[in-house]
Design an enzyme around this catalytic site. Structure first.
Site, PDB file in Angstrom:
ATOM      1  N   ARG A  41       1.934  37.980  55.146  1.00  0.00           N
ATOM      2  CA  ARG A  41       0.685  37.977  55.920  1.00  0.00           C
ATOM      3  C   ARG A  41       0.019  36.606  55.892  1.00  0.00           C
ATOM      4  NH1 ARG A  41      -1.784  43.305  53.247  1.00  0.00           N
ATOM      5  NH2 ARG A  41      -0.571  42.454  51.524  1.00  0.00           N
ATOM      6  N   ASP A  63       9.205  36.026  53.804  1.00  0.00           N
ATOM      7  CA  ASP A  63       9.680  37.404  53.680  1.00  0.00           C
ATOM      8  C   ASP A  63      10.906  37.338  52.768  1.00  0.00           C
ATOM      9  OD1 ASP A  63      10.910  39.911  53.953  1.00  0.00           O
ATOM     10  OD2 ASP A  63      10.261  40.120  56.033  1.00  0.00           O
ATOM     11  N   ASN A  90       7.419  38.916  42.182  1.00  0.00           N
ATOM     12  CA  ASN A  90       6.493  40.050  42.218  1.00  0.00           C
ATOM     13  C   ASN A  90       6.534  40.845  43.519  1.00  0.00           C
ATOM     14  OD1 ASN A  90       3.647  41.317  41.723  1.00  0.00           O
ATOM     15  ND2 ASN A  90       3.392  40.073  43.571  1.00  0.00           N
ATOM     16  N   SER A 143       8.522  47.886  36.396  1.00  0.00           N
ATOM     17  CA  SER A 143       7.547  48.990  36.384  1.00  0.00           C
ATOM     18  C   SER A 143       7.924  49.965  35.272  1.00  0.00           C
ATOM     19  CB  SER A 143       7.611  49.713  37.732  1.00  0.00           C
ATOM     20  OG  SER A 143       6.935  50.961  37.673  1.00  0.00           O
ATOM     21  N   TYR A 156      12.625  54.067  44.412  1.00  0.00           N
ATOM     22  CA  TYR A 156      11.677  53.076  43.887  1.00  0.00           C
ATOM     23  C   TYR A 156      11.962  52.811  42.403  1.00  0.00           C
ATOM     24  CZ  TYR A 156       7.576  50.670  42.213  1.00  0.00           C
ATOM     25  OH  TYR A 156       6.764  49.742  41.599  1.00  0.00           O
ATOM     26  N   LYS A 160      13.395  49.381  40.283  1.00  0.00           N
ATOM     27  CA  LYS A 160      12.717  48.731  39.160  1.00  0.00           C
ATOM     28  C   LYS A 160      13.607  48.718  37.917  1.00  0.00           C
ATOM     29  CE  LYS A 160       9.158  47.371  41.384  1.00  0.00           C
ATOM     30  NZ  LYS A 160       8.884  45.939  41.554  1.00  0.00           N
TER      31      LYS A 160
END
Ligand code: NDP
Ligand code: 8X3
Length: 257
Positions: A41, A63, A90, A143, A156, A160
């Protein structure tokens, strides 16, 4: 952040447009370091640059799924930002909480491309310079989902787990160099993470943190800073952190037999 740690250091931060990455970038800059802040962004990067107004911040649209944009970023860095000391790996996301047999395969592909391949690509691009200079820190954001399964965590959590094991295997390859690698494994932290997971549903996202003193993005940055400030001969391999109000559930048992 103490002047002694960050001053003169250069950090490449992926996913610096919000959450953990932005908070870490702010800490490095506050401590006198230089930051290459990246994300998709552009307007967020522009706002950060306008607010902080320092020539120690370089912003670049990136990206992590796009190898060409990673190559262009690294080959186009000005000399003052070229010798990266800290890679803050990150950029990442969770999409949905659907069960494995009901999920959208495209969401799995996006998570794997971003959290696994994106992180691997950026690491592969930055690591040779660190090894050649015989210094550097790679902070990979994993995570608690790497270790503890939960319903709907399917791909997900698996991405991780990749980040955690990849970090440990990097340590195995980097023995003999002074490059350090850490897998940071946070639990609940209130960022835009859940807004993204629930497809922009802010109400569903805020329910995740209702009644919980969750960690903030800056709490996580503070922990990362404390790891980076340790004497150069100490490597923290993995570090799991949670809010006090989060813990582990019991095993699920189907009593329908
Ligand atoms: P946010 O959604 O606030 O931040 C995610 C960041 O990743 C954004 O800056 C986003 O930038 C960036 N990003 C996503 N996809 C891409 C891509 N393809 N290329 C480049 N950048 C990308 O969430 P968090 O700060 O919470 O998440 C940061 C990391 O921490 C993630 O890897 C997440 O899995 C992990 N994590 C989060 C926890 C939490 O509870 N919040 C707990 C444990 C781990 P942009 O959209 O501008 O590209
Ligand atoms: C994010 C933490 O517990 O929502 O990685 O999976 S959790």
């Amino acid at each position: 952040m103490s002047e002694t740690w960050a001053a003169g250091r250069i950090a490449l931060v992926t996913g610096a447009t919000s959450g953990f990455g932005e908070a870490f970038a702010r800490r490095v800059l506050a401590g006198g370091g230089r930051v290459i802040a990246t994300g998709r962004r552009a307007e967020r990067l522009d706002a950060l640059a306008a607010e902080l107004s320092t020539d120690r911040l370089l912003t670049r649209v990136l990206d992590v799924r796009d190898q060409a944009s990673i190559d262009a970023l690294l080959s186009g860095l000005p000399a003052a930002f070229a010798d990266i000391d800290v890679l803050y790996n990150n950029a990442g996301l969770a999409l949905g909480l659907a069960k494995a047999h009901q999920t959208d395969l495209a969401d799995w592909e996006t998570m794997i491309e971003t959290n696994v391949m994106g992180l691997a690509r950026v690491t592969r691009a930055v690591l040779p310079g660190m090894v050649a200079r015989d210094r550097g820190d790679v902070m990979n954001i994993s995570s608690v989902a790497a270790t503890y399964p939960y319903p709907g965590g399917n791909v997900y959590g698996a991405t991780k787990a990749f980040v955690r094991q990849f970090s440990l295997n990097l340590r195995a390859d980097l023995i003999g160099s002074k490059v350090r690698v850490t897998s940071i494994e946070p639990g609940m932290a209130e960022t835009e993470f859940s807004v993204v997971r629930f497809g922009g549903d802010a109400a569903a996202a805020s329910n995740v943190y209702k009644g919980v003193h969750a960690m903030s993005a800056d709490d996580v940055a503070l922990v990362c800073e404390s790891v980076l400030k340790l004497p150069a001969h100490i490597n923290v391999n993995t570090l799991e952190i949670m809010p006090v109000q989060q813990a582990f559930g019991p095993f699920a048992v189907d009593r329908g037999a």
